[in-house]
Design a protein around this motif. Structure first.
Motif, PDB file in Angstrom:
ATOM      1  N   GLY A 175      33.668  15.674  -8.917  1.00 41.70           N
ATOM      2  CA  GLY A 175      34.530  16.545  -8.128  1.00 41.70           C
ATOM      3  C   GLY A 175      35.740  17.021  -8.911  1.00 41.70           C
ATOM      4  O   GLY A 175      36.110  18.202  -8.860  1.00 41.70           O
ATOM      5  N   PHE A 176      36.353  16.103  -9.658  1.00 41.69           N
ATOM      6  CA  PHE A 176      37.530  16.447 -10.466  1.00 41.69           C
ATOM      7  C   PHE A 176      37.146  17.457 -11.544  1.00 41.69           C
ATOM      8  O   PHE A 176      37.827  18.468 -11.749  1.00 41.69           O
ATOM      9  N   THR A 177      36.044  17.200 -12.236  1.00 49.00           N
ATOM     10  CA  THR A 177      35.598  18.075 -13.321  1.00 49.00           C
ATOM     11  C   THR A 177      35.245  19.459 -12.795  1.00 49.00           C
ATOM     12  O   THR A 177      35.606  20.486 -13.395  1.00 49.00           O
ATOM     13  N   ASP A 178      34.544  19.501 -11.647  1.00 50.87           N
ATOM     14  CA  ASP A 178      34.155  20.796 -11.080  1.00 50.87           C
ATOM     15  C   ASP A 178      35.367  21.625 -10.680  1.00 50.87           C
ATOM     16  O   ASP A 178      35.316  22.869 -10.729  1.00 50.87           O
ATOM     17  N   TYR A 179      36.441  20.958 -10.277  1.00 48.76           N
ATOM     18  CA  TYR A 179      37.634  21.702  -9.874  1.00 48.76           C
ATOM     19  C   TYR A 179      38.161  22.559 -11.027  1.00 48.76           C
ATOM     20  O   TYR A 179      38.689  23.662 -10.818  1.00 48.76           O
ATOM     21  N   PHE A 180      38.010  22.059 -12.266  1.00 43.39           N
ATOM     22  CA  PHE A 180      38.559  22.757 -13.436  1.00 43.39           C
ATOM     23  C   PHE A 180      37.507  23.512 -14.244  1.00 43.39           C
ATOM     24  O   PHE A 180      37.819  24.031 -15.328  1.00 43.39           O
ATOM     25  N   LYS A 181      36.269  23.629 -13.741  1.00 42.01           N
ATOM     26  CA  LYS A 181      35.191  24.158 -14.584  1.00 42.01           C
ATOM     27  C   LYS A 181      35.409  25.621 -14.987  1.00 42.01           C
ATOM     28  O   LYS A 181      34.894  26.059 -16.029  1.00 42.01           O
ATOM     29  N   ASN A 182      36.156  26.376 -14.202  1.00 41.44           N
ATOM     30  CA  ASN A 182      36.407  27.777 -14.548  1.00 41.44           C
ATOM     31  C   ASN A 182      37.825  28.016 -15.063  1.00 41.44           C
ATOM     32  O   ASN A 182      38.251  29.166 -15.196  1.00 41.44           O
ATOM     33  N   ASP A 183      38.532  26.922 -15.355  1.00 38.74           N
ATOM     34  CA  ASP A 183      39.918  27.024 -15.822  1.00 38.74           C
ATOM     35  C   ASP A 183      39.946  26.766 -17.330  1.00 38.74           C
ATOM     36  O   ASP A 183      39.863  25.620 -17.784  1.00 38.74           O
ATOM     37  N   THR A 184      40.045  27.815 -18.118  1.00 41.42           N
ATOM     38  CA  THR A 184      39.997  27.678 -19.583  1.00 41.42           C
ATOM     39  C   THR A 184      41.247  27.021 -20.157  1.00 41.42           C
ATOM     40  O   THR A 184      41.257  26.633 -21.331  1.00 41.42           O
ATOM     41  N   ASN A 185      42.298  26.896 -19.346  1.00 40.19           N
ATOM     42  CA  ASN A 185      43.529  26.259 -19.829  1.00 40.19           C
ATOM     43  C   ASN A 185      43.532  24.752 -19.608  1.00 40.19           C
ATOM     44  O   ASN A 185      44.506  24.077 -19.941  1.00 40.19           O
ATOM     45  N   CYS A 186      42.453  24.250 -19.007  1.00 41.09           N
ATOM     46  CA  CYS A 186      42.378  22.818 -18.715  1.00 41.09           C
ATOM     47  C   CYS A 186      41.101  22.227 -19.303  1.00 41.09           C
ATOM     48  O   CYS A 186      40.042  22.860 -19.282  1.00 41.09           O
ATOM     49  N   GLN A 187      41.216  21.023 -19.811  1.00 41.52           N
ATOM     50  CA  GLN A 187      40.063  20.298 -20.351  1.00 41.52           C
ATOM     51  C   GLN A 187      40.013  18.920 -19.715  1.00 41.52           C
ATOM     52  O   GLN A 187      41.030  18.227 -19.616  1.00 41.52           O
ATOM     53  N   VAL A 188      38.836  18.502 -19.281  1.00 41.10           N
ATOM     54  CA  VAL A 188      38.648  17.193 -18.662  1.00 41.10           C
ATOM     55  C   VAL A 188      37.766  16.349 -19.561  1.00 41.10           C
ATOM     56  O   VAL A 188      36.700  16.792 -19.994  1.00 41.10           O
ATOM     57  N   ILE A 189      38.217  15.120 -19.856  1.00 46.49           N
ATOM     58  CA  ILE A 189      37.409  14.195 -20.650  1.00 46.49           C
ATOM     59  C   ILE A 189      37.129  12.943 -19.821  1.00 46.49           C
ATOM     60  O   ILE A 189      37.961  12.497 -19.034  1.00 46.49           O
ATOM     61  N   GLU A 190      35.943  12.398 -19.976  1.00 46.11           N
ATOM     62  CA  GLU A 190      35.535  11.185 -19.272  1.00 46.11           C
ATOM     63  C   GLU A 190      35.830   9.973 -20.142  1.00 46.11           C
ATOM     64  O   GLU A 190      35.471   9.942 -21.323  1.00 46.11           O
ATOM     65  N   THR A 191      36.496   8.958 -19.568  1.00 43.09           N
ATOM     66  CA  THR A 191      36.796   7.749 -20.321  1.00 43.09           C
ATOM     67  C   THR A 191      36.419   6.525 -19.492  1.00 43.09           C
ATOM     68  O   THR A 191      36.681   6.470 -18.293  1.00 43.09           O
ATOM     69  N   ILE A 192      35.790   5.555 -20.157  1.00 45.40           N
ATOM     70  CA  ILE A 192      35.365   4.321 -19.493  1.00 45.40           C
ATOM     71  C   ILE A 192      36.049   3.153 -20.193  1.00 45.40           C
ATOM     72  O   ILE A 192      35.813   2.895 -21.371  1.00 45.40           O
ATOM     73  N   SER A 193      36.900   2.458 -19.460  1.00 46.35           N
ATOM     74  CA  SER A 193      37.663   1.341 -20.018  1.00 46.35           C
ATOM     75  C   SER A 193      36.962   0.028 -19.725  1.00 46.35           C
ATOM     76  O   SER A 193      36.333  -0.132 -18.677  1.00 46.35           O
ATOM     77  N   PRO A 194      37.062  -0.944 -20.623  1.00 46.89           N
ATOM     78  CA  PRO A 194      36.593  -2.288 -20.276  1.00 46.89           C
ATOM     79  C   PRO A 194      37.439  -2.855 -19.146  1.00 46.89           C
ATOM     80  O   PRO A 194      38.631  -2.578 -19.056  1.00 46.89           O
ATOM     81  N   ASN A 195      36.808  -3.610 -18.267  1.00 46.73           N
ATOM     82  CA  ASN A 195      37.521  -4.215 -17.143  1.00 46.73           C
ATOM     83  C   ASN A 195      37.920  -5.631 -17.541  1.00 46.73           C
ATOM     84  O   ASN A 195      37.101  -6.536 -17.576  1.00 46.73           O
ATOM     85  N   GLY A 196      39.175  -5.821 -17.878  1.00 46.59           N
ATOM     86  CA  GLY A 196      39.633  -7.133 -18.322  1.00 46.59           C
ATOM     87  C   GLY A 196      41.088  -7.350 -17.994  1.00 46.59           C
ATOM     88  O   GLY A 196      41.612  -6.825 -17.005  1.00 46.59           O
TER      89      GLY A 196
END
Length: 342
Positions: free
Chosen positions: A203-224
């Motif tokens: 949902g977050f990524t789709d919100y910005f899919k047509n916005d060339t001034n914004c870039q979304v990156i996916e990050t997965i952190s270890p849970n510790g």
């Protein structure tokens, strides 16, 4: 028409009507015909609540969830809502049996479900946050079950009580746009395969899919520990120094907020987190978190028990889905925010 009313119109005792209805005991043919004539004329619908009370047997609901002490307080809030409903319905024989699983340990949910199914359950409440295990468990379950916290597409619960996670992610995107305008945004999560977290990312990524001034990156952190998460964030900002917004898809946003404050990055980086538990409330008040999206966990827990009661004890029709509102909390309304039962 009730048994009492049938008895009055038939000129017999309540016990005689009961024997006719259930075809037991000795009743003369004449009396039986008289009672059946009244029933045929006026109708009779049994009272399921009265029947349950008369049986004086508990209606046991199994609960399969992470331990209440985990999830930085989130699961405790769901547990609290369930226990409140159990207390209110105790006079009607409602009893909860809990088994807990570790969402970080594959196989834990299956083992906990096996322990739970050894008990005499009439229904089950669970959170399908380990999709592969959940799909296997619910592919052959024989008792009615309901989901809280997250939907799961390849399952057939009686009812799902959860927020729409995709819409929640879109709301987070809209808020981030208002906070930062443009930039590079990280969507951060701990759990790789959880359906609701993936939907928030989508949902977050789709919100910005047509916005060339914004870039979304996916990050997965270890849970510790906090230090493990801090080390991960150190490496993230080394590789992506231009990040100016983070969307934490689950409860632990306060840890990220602490990191941003300790490293003097908070003035540059906006932070949106999920779940209005005490540490995230404090994060809002201190400015470590800009916004929290709440999904009313107490309400989810409370409603899950009540919906099973209505469906399986009162035999009432219930909806297939209850959408939990998307509550948006800022510092200005954090102090008074107290989600109530709808």
């Amino acid at each position: 028409m009730t048994i009492t009313e049938i008895a009055k119109k038939s000129g017999v005792s309540i016990g005689t009507v009961d024997r006719v209805l259930h075809n037991r005991g000795k009743v003369s043919e004449k009396t039986k015909l008289a009672v059946e004539a009244v029933i045929e004329k006026y109708g009779y619908t049994p009272n399921p609540l009265a029947r349950t009370l008369k049986k004086n047997k508990p209606f046991v609901i199994g609960v399969l969830m992470p331990p209440p002490g985990t999830g930085s307080g989130y699961w405790q809030m769901i547990f609290k809502g369930m226990k409140e409903a159990e207390s209110e319905l105790s006079a009607f024989g409602i009893k909860l049996e809990f088994e807990y699983f570790d969402r970080t340990e594959y196989g834990s949910m299956t083992k906990a479900s096996q322990r739970l199914f050894e008990k005499n359950l009439q229904a089950l409440i669970t959170v399908p946050i380990v999709p592969q295990e959940a799909e296997e468990i619910f592919s052959h379950i024989e008792i009615p079950y309901i989901f809280v916290d997250s939907p799961l597409p390849r399952a057939n619960p009686v009812i799902t009580i959860a927020q729409n996670p995709y819409r929640g992610g879109q709301c987070a995107g809209h808020i981030m746009k208002l906070l930062k305008g443009s930039g590079k945004f990280s969507v951060l999560r701990f759990y790789k395969d959880s359906y609701n977290l993936l939907e928030r990312l989508r949902g977050f990524t789709d919100y910005f899919k047509n916005d060339t001034n914004c870039q979304v990156i996916e990050t997965i952190s270890p849970n510790g520990t906090n230090q493990v998460i801090f080390n991960f964030l150190d490496n993230l900002f080394k590789s992506e120094p231009e990040i100016n917004g983070i969307f934490a898809t689950h409860t632990e946003g306060f840890i990220i907020g602490q990191y941003l404050s300790y490293t003097n990055r908070k003035n540059k980086v906006a932070l949106i987190s999920y779940d209005m538990q005490e540490q995230n409330r404090n994060g809002l008040m201190t400015g470590n978190i800009d916004c929290v999206i709440s999904q009313r966990p107490e309400y989810q827990g409370y409603t899950s028990v009540n919906e099973i009661f209505k469906s399986k004890v009162l035999l009432q029709e219930i909806p297939q889905r209850i959408f939990v509102p998307i509550d948006v909390i800022f510092k200005e309304n954090a102090g008074e925010y107290n989600p109530i039962k709808l």
